[in-house]
Design a protein around this motif. Structure first.
Motif, mmCIF file in Angstrom:
data_model
loop_
_atom_site.group_PDB
_atom_site.id
_atom_site.type_symbol
_atom_site.label_atom_id
_atom_site.label_comp_id
_atom_site.label_asym_id
_atom_site.label_seq_id
_atom_site.Cartn_x
_atom_site.Cartn_y
_atom_site.Cartn_z
ATOM 1 N N GLN A 149 0.595 -1.076 -0.176
ATOM 2 C CA GLN A 149 -0.102 -0.063 0.749
ATOM 3 C C GLN A 149 0.744 1.723 0.566
ATOM 4 O O GLN A 149 0.218 2.471 -0.138
ATOM 5 C CB GLN A 149 -0.909 0.097 1.442
ATOM 6 N N TRP A 150 1.996 1.332 -0.268
ATOM 7 C CA TRP A 150 3.015 2.371 -0.251
ATOM 8 C C TRP A 150 3.483 2.830 -1.408
ATOM 9 O O TRP A 150 4.495 3.619 -1.336
ATOM 10 C CB TRP A 150 4.749 2.140 1.019
ATOM 11 N N LEU A 151 2.679 2.236 -2.676
ATOM 12 C CA LEU A 151 3.957 2.817 -3.939
ATOM 13 C C LEU A 151 2.244 3.956 -3.815
ATOM 14 O O LEU A 151 1.587 3.997 -4.250
ATOM 15 C CB LEU A 151 3.334 1.294 -4.564
ATOM 16 N N LEU A 152 3.373 4.647 -4.746
ATOM 17 C CA LEU A 152 2.727 6.218 -5.343
ATOM 18 C C LEU A 152 3.401 6.499 -6.635
ATOM 19 O O LEU A 152 4.455 6.043 -6.972
ATOM 20 C CB LEU A 152 2.740 7.485 -3.963
ATOM 21 N N THR A 153 2.470 6.750 -7.183
ATOM 22 C CA THR A 153 2.613 7.238 -8.398
ATOM 23 C C THR A 153 1.624 8.502 -8.967
ATOM 24 O O THR A 153 0.505 8.499 -9.031
ATOM 25 C CB THR A 153 2.103 6.102 -9.726
ATOM 26 N N PRO A 154 2.809 9.445 -9.765
ATOM 27 C CA PRO A 154 1.634 11.041 -10.286
ATOM 28 C C PRO A 154 0.793 10.805 -11.795
ATOM 29 O O PRO A 154 0.972 9.858 -12.356
ATOM 30 C CB PRO A 154 3.143 11.431 -10.721
ATOM 31 N N GLY A 155 -0.136 11.470 -11.362
ATOM 32 C CA GLY A 155 -1.187 11.428 -11.707
ATOM 33 C C GLY A 155 -2.610 12.295 -12.095
ATOM 34 O O GLY A 155 -2.732 12.876 -11.108
ATOM 35 N N THR A 156 -3.472 11.653 -12.519
ATOM 36 C CA THR A 156 -4.820 12.368 -12.626
ATOM 37 C C THR A 156 -5.906 12.156 -11.037
ATOM 38 O O THR A 156 -5.764 11.016 -10.916
ATOM 39 C CB THR A 156 -6.066 12.515 -13.657
ATOM 40 N N SER A 157 -5.831 12.620 -10.611
ATOM 41 C CA SER A 157 -6.377 12.530 -9.095
ATOM 42 C C SER A 157 -7.920 11.536 -9.105
ATOM 43 O O SER A 157 -8.487 12.114 -10.129
ATOM 44 C CB SER A 157 -7.117 13.652 -8.154
ATOM 45 N N ARG A 158 -8.069 10.485 -8.218
ATOM 46 C CA ARG A 158 -8.928 9.498 -8.179
ATOM 47 C C ARG A 158 -9.683 10.542 -7.715
ATOM 48 O O ARG A 158 -10.566 9.895 -7.275
ATOM 49 C CB ARG A 158 -8.193 8.677 -7.126
ATOM 50 N N TYR A 159 -9.562 11.640 -6.443
ATOM 51 C CA TYR A 159 -10.217 12.764 -5.920
ATOM 52 C C TYR A 159 -11.148 13.288 -6.981
ATOM 53 O O TYR A 159 -10.732 14.463 -7.810
ATOM 54 C CB TYR A 159 -9.982 12.532 -4.379
ATOM 55 N N PRO A 160 -12.546 14.343 -6.574
ATOM 56 C CA PRO A 160 -12.745 15.128 -7.530
ATOM 57 C C PRO A 160 -11.607 16.208 -7.421
ATOM 58 O O PRO A 160 -11.104 16.534 -6.162
ATOM 59 C CB PRO A 160 -13.892 15.780 -6.450
ATOM 60 N N THR A 161 -12.098 17.528 -8.522
ATOM 61 C CA THR A 161 -11.002 18.265 -7.851
ATOM 62 C C THR A 161 -11.884 19.458 -8.103
ATOM 63 O O THR A 161 -12.411 19.503 -8.985
ATOM 64 C CB THR A 161 -10.067 18.783 -9.490
ATOM 65 N N TYR A 162 -12.226 19.912 -7.084
ATOM 66 C CA TYR A 162 -12.708 21.286 -6.271
ATOM 67 C C TYR A 162 -12.035 22.595 -6.869
ATOM 68 O O TYR A 162 -10.426 22.274 -6.140
ATOM 69 C CB TYR A 162 -13.689 21.556 -5.225
ATOM 70 N N ARG A 163 -12.187 23.895 -7.444
ATOM 71 C CA ARG A 163 -11.524 25.374 -7.231
ATOM 72 C C ARG A 163 -12.267 26.178 -6.478
ATOM 73 O O ARG A 163 -12.722 26.156 -6.739
ATOM 74 C CB ARG A 163 -11.746 25.517 -9.318
ATOM 75 N N TYR A 164 -11.495 26.966 -6.217
ATOM 76 C CA TYR A 164 -11.812 27.405 -4.843
ATOM 77 C C TYR A 164 -11.799 28.905 -5.341
ATOM 78 O O TYR A 164 -10.707 29.613 -6.021
ATOM 79 C CB TYR A 164 -11.156 27.385 -4.010
ATOM 80 N N ALA A 165 -12.388 29.840 -4.782
ATOM 81 C CA ALA A 165 -12.834 32.026 -5.336
ATOM 82 C C ALA A 165 -13.296 32.109 -3.948
ATOM 83 O O ALA A 165 -14.573 31.242 -3.393
ATOM 84 C CB ALA A 165 -12.886 32.620 -6.174
#
Length: 516
Positions: free
Chosen positions: A363-379
């Motif tokens: 469970q310690w393997l990490l790899t960059p890429g598109t998020s598996r979670y929603p991306t929220y943009r704040y303002a």
């Protein structure tokens, strides 16, 4: 430094104010006094690497923190602070104790279990271990020189239902900003006078609502010229169900105000990493060159550990994973992660996602890429508030509100109305300046449907924890999409000893969360 009772380690503070005229129906169940001085909310871990099974009393391994007792000398040891989150089901024991209960107290268990005991106990699924000891023990193992603290605010975060009942979650959220200020106060009072000048480092680790407590503490320390070094955000609740329940942290609002450094560690500033395991999201900003771009964001997948999707287990997974990651990765021969960051891998954007190895045991393997979670943009955007009614001395001119000075034992109240149907509007924000807060004074905000009975108490600040002429920027999750207009009420309660006090609210805006 910051608090009026910095050298006090107990004792009951002044009683909360009585319900105001036309108070929200939840007032008496949300607004309450604090039983603890800020410094007394800190406990120092003394158990070293000792393993404490879940259900075992942890109190013998926590010690009170004396004023100015930490971080003396020319090379002070780093200070780690672990902050728990929402504590559903623990309210009856808090009430029975009159609030005089800490996270690790002997009597703080429900059905034989302490809240958020991932802090000091092992965590495992049916077949997969996540953390073999507990977060505090892992910190000691990673850095034997460190001072390891826990921060307790269970008297404010506890709610009645013993499950993740989102209808109650806003009551914990209402105290997150206040406890962030309290944590900053406590740390300033705990460290030696030379700590910050000698380059002392503070590392804040917050789970759930505790991640907002830690983030507000980081913002407050930065404002006071005592910046923290590292902030770890563990599954901050931001996802739609918590937004709709007024239980979202809206952490991006605070992250925008922080001096967040390059995650390579090559430049100064606060290092921030964020881990999502259920309620978390990927943060983005509508502002160009936002500091949020320097946040290291990790998407975790707890399903191989727990088999089925259990919100409680999955929400806790971020904290347990963070505790076990550094040692687990080292044992598996994987690159450093978790406590071992920074620096982070060069390829860490837009997110780093968990990639379970075959047959699903690494469970310690990490790899960059598109998020598996929603991306929220704040303002944030300016918000026009119209005055509806006032009580006591109130001035509202050019969008700046002044409440007070109030008479002894009296309320000053402002009621306003604002349009509630902006696209992706999930809260309001404002800057607050409090002239001379003292124990016994309170500032409370409620928001709801204009003219309706569904109004909720969403922010509580008490004057006992704010320094003289304090100012702070606040975001409140207030999802009123179903109303044409929303009603906001701000209450200031004065005391006889403070006849000239006043609270100033300015720069009122609404919080946009695009993508939610």
């Amino acid at each position: 430094m910051a608090t009026y009772d910095a050298d006090d380690v107990g004792g009951v503070r002044p009683a909360p104010p009585p319900p105001p005229p036309q108070a929200p129906s939840d007032w008496t169940s949300v607004v309450h006094a604090s039983a603890w001085a800020d410094l007394a909310r800190l406990g120092r871990w003394t158990g070293g690497s000792r393993v404490i099974p879940s259900g075992t009393d942890p109190s013998p391994f926590f010690a009170a923190v004396a004023p100015r007792s930490l971080g003396a000398g020319s090379t002070p040891a780093p200070i780690y602070v672990v902050v728990h989150g929402w504590a559903p089901g623990y309210l009856p024991l808090v009430q029975k104790a009159g609030g005089n209960v800490q996270w690790w107290s002997p009597g703080a268990q429900v059905a034989g279990r302490w809240a958020s005991d991932w802090c000091w106990s092992p965590v495992a699924g049916s077949t997969i271990s996540v953390d073999t000891t507990g977060v505090v023990q892992q910190v000691v193992a990673f850095d034997s020189t460190a001072t390891v603290l826990a921060y307790s605010w269970i008297d404010d975060s506890a709610t009645a239902s013993g499950v993740l009942n989102l209808s109650e979650v806003y009551r914990s959220e209402a105290y997150t900003h206040l406890n962030g200020i309290r944590l900053a106060n406590a740390l300033e009072n705990a460290v030696a006078p030379s700590f910050f000048a000698a380059g002392g480092e503070i590392r804040l680790i917050g789970h759930s609502h505790g991640s907002r407590v830690g983030t507000v503490a980081a913002m407050t320390l930065q404002q006071r010229g005592h910046p923290a070094t590292h902030l770890s955000i563990l599954d901050s609740p931001e996802w739609d169900p918590t937004l709709a329940a007024n239980g979202a942290n809206l952490l991006a609002f605070y992250l925008e105000q922080l001096d967040i450094g390059d995650p390579s560690g090559s430049t100064g500033g606060l290092y921030v990493d964020s881990y999502a395991s259920y309620f978390g999201v990927t943060y983005a900003s509508a502002a160009p060159r936002s500091p949020i771009g320097n946040v290291v964001q990790v998407g975790l997948n707890p399903s191989p550990v727990y088999g089925s999707v259990d919100p409680s287990d999955c929400h806790t997974y971020a904290a347990a994973w963070y505790g076990g990651a550094a040692a687990g990765a080292a044992a598996a021969g994987d690159p450093p992660i978790g406590l071992a960051w920074p620096p982070v891998p060069a390829a860490h954007t837009p997110t780093i996602n968990q990639r379970w190895g075959s047959p699903g045991q690494d469970q310690w393997l990490l790899t960059p890429g598109t998020s598996r979670y929603p991306t929220y943009r704040y303002a944030t955007h300016p918000l026009a508030v119209t005055k509806v009614a006032t009580q006591g001395p109130v001035s509202f001119t050019g969008g700046t509100l002044v409440l007070g000075p109030a008479g002894a034992g009296q309320y000053t109240i402002f009621e306003g109305r604002y349009a509630a149907q902006h696209t992706d509007q999930y809260g309001i924000a404002f800057d607050l300046k409090w002239a001379s807060p003292l124990p016994g004074t309170y500032f409370v905000v409620s928001i709801g449907h204009d003219g309706g009975s569904d109004t909720y108490t969403l922010l509580v600040l008490d004057g006992a924890s704010l320094p003289t002429r304090a100012w702070t920027s606040i975001a409140i999750n207030s999802d009123v999409w179903w109303a044409t207009n929303a009603s906001v009420r701000m209450y200031y309660w004065g005391i006889p000893q403070n006849p000239a006090d006043a609270v100033v609210v300015s720069n009122i805006r609404y919080v946009e969360v695009a993508g939610a």
